[in-house]
Design an enzyme around this catalytic site. Structure first.
Site, mmCIF file in Angstrom:
data_model
loop_
_atom_site.group_PDB
_atom_site.id
_atom_site.type_symbol
_atom_site.label_atom_id
_atom_site.label_comp_id
_atom_site.label_asym_id
_atom_site.label_seq_id
_atom_site.Cartn_x
_atom_site.Cartn_y
_atom_site.Cartn_z
ATOM 1 N N ASP A 165 0.858 -1.183 0.000
ATOM 2 C CA ASP A 165 0.000 0.000 0.000
ATOM 3 C C ASP A 165 0.898 1.238 0.000
ATOM 4 O O ASP A 165 2.091 1.144 0.283
ATOM 5 C CB ASP A 165 -0.889 0.002 1.258
ATOM 6 C CG ASP A 165 -1.792 1.223 1.323
ATOM 7 O OD1 ASP A 165 -2.414 1.556 0.297
ATOM 8 O OD2 ASP A 165 -1.837 1.882 2.385
ATOM 9 N N CYS B 176 -3.716 -1.141 -2.065
ATOM 10 C CA CYS B 176 -4.052 0.268 -2.288
ATOM 11 C C CYS B 176 -4.992 0.394 -3.489
ATOM 12 O O CYS B 176 -4.695 -0.111 -4.573
ATOM 13 C CB CYS B 176 -2.755 1.024 -2.551
ATOM 14 S SG CYS B 176 -2.975 2.761 -2.921
HETATM 15 N N1 DGL Z 1 -4.149 3.745 0.012
HETATM 16 C C1 DGL Z 1 -4.810 4.781 -0.737
HETATM 17 C C2 DGL Z 1 -6.015 4.168 -1.473
HETATM 18 O O1 DGL Z 1 -6.546 3.137 -1.089
HETATM 19 C C3 DGL Z 1 -5.239 5.925 0.143
HETATM 20 C C4 DGL Z 1 -4.082 6.770 0.648
HETATM 21 C C5 DGL Z 1 -3.306 7.434 -0.449
HETATM 22 O O2 DGL Z 1 -3.829 8.378 -1.081
HETATM 23 O O3 DGL Z 1 -2.187 7.014 -0.688
HETATM 24 O O4 DGL Z 1 -6.437 4.697 -2.451
#
Ligand code: DGL
Length: 271
Positions: free
Chosen positions: A14, A77
């Site tokens: 992530d 992510c």
């Molecule tokens: N991990 C990101 C998502 O799921 C959220 C945090 C970010 O913007 O990096 O989109």
């Protein structure tokens, strides 16, 4: 049919701490599997970066995890899944699981009226990945997408129970309430931590889709079919945490994402 076993860990990555919602669901479901979690904390947030940059970061992180000999990759992510998955699948030979497909499948299954809402970062929403995948599953679905850039900081700063959180969520989600969606995909790693507030605003008739649970379900089917070979019977999974910066802050916030379970050791790495 019996499938062979593989004691290598599964890589989960992530942009930062948020993917721990996915890791938590995976560990709960597969305690015998080992996992390497990598949070790219030096470059978080991905959700405000361009498509090109997110794809480049995704490929770099994945290639690092491949060198650590993971047997499969989970792109926890949403932003990286939306922008980096296609390029990633062309470059690595191990199975790669993103969060978008499983979330969309679950939403299409749950929706009674075919009115689906999607919330995510600006970059995820701009990519159109969720509507594209939902329409591939069922062209008749009507999808309303909405970027919610204030939600990630609310979660990271632990403001989820604050009155301000309710106000911000209510104000932001207005277009989705107006669109009368019957199902809402929480298309960002952090949003499951705001689930209660979001449910309160959307009302009890709206089904909320937590991608973390959907990914664990998908991984179960991969392990059963041998697409990802399971750990040998009787194994005790090991958890390794890697970050690219601010390990102490990661540890502090991670505990909250893992329901109070402390993260005892975090390794700093350079990509
Ligand atoms: N991990 C990101 C998502 O799921 C959220 C945090 C970010 O913007 O990096 O989109």
């Amino acid at each position: 049919m019996s499938v062979g076993t593989d004691s290598h860990p599964i890589g989960v990555f992530d942009s930062g701490v948020g993917g721990l919602t996915v890791l938590k669901a995976l560990v709960r479901r597969f305690p015998e599997e080992g996992f390497i979690y990598l949070g790219d904390t030096a470059r978080v947030p991905y959700g405000a970066k361009s498509a090109r940059t997110v794809e480049r970061y995704t490929l770099q992180v994945a290639s690092y995890l491949v060198k650590r000999e993971v047997k499969a990759l989970v792109v926890a992510c949403n932003t990286a899944s939306a922008l980096g998955l296609a390029a990633l699948r062309q470059r690595v030979t191990i199975p790669v699981q993103g969060v978008i497909q499983p979330g969309c499948r679950m939403a299409a299954r749950l929706s009674r009226g075919g009115l689906i809402g999607v919330i995510g970062t600006r970059t995820t929403v701009a990519s159109g990945a969720y509507p594209h995948t939902l329409h591939f599953l069922d062209p008749a679905l009507r999808v309303t997408s909405l970027a919610c850039p204030l939600f990630v900081p609310l979660v990271e700063e632990d403001w989820v129970s604050h009155a301000a959180a309710r106000m911000i969520v209510e104000e932001t989600l207005r277009p989705l309430v107006a669109a009368s969606v019957d199902t809402l995909i929480l298309g960002c790693t952090h949003y499951p931590l705001l689930k209660e507030v979001i449910a309160g605003v959307m009302g009890e008739k709206v089904a909320l889709v937590d991608s973390a649970e959907a990914v664990a379900e998908e991984m179960a089917s991969h392990l059963v079919k041998g697409i990802v070979r399971p750990a040998p019977p009787g194994s005790q999974g090991r958890l390794t945490y890697l970050v690219t910066d601010v390990a102490d802050r990661f540890q502090e916030v991670a505990t909250r994402f893992l329901d109070g379970v402390p993260v005892s050791h975090v390794e700093m790495i350079d990509l």
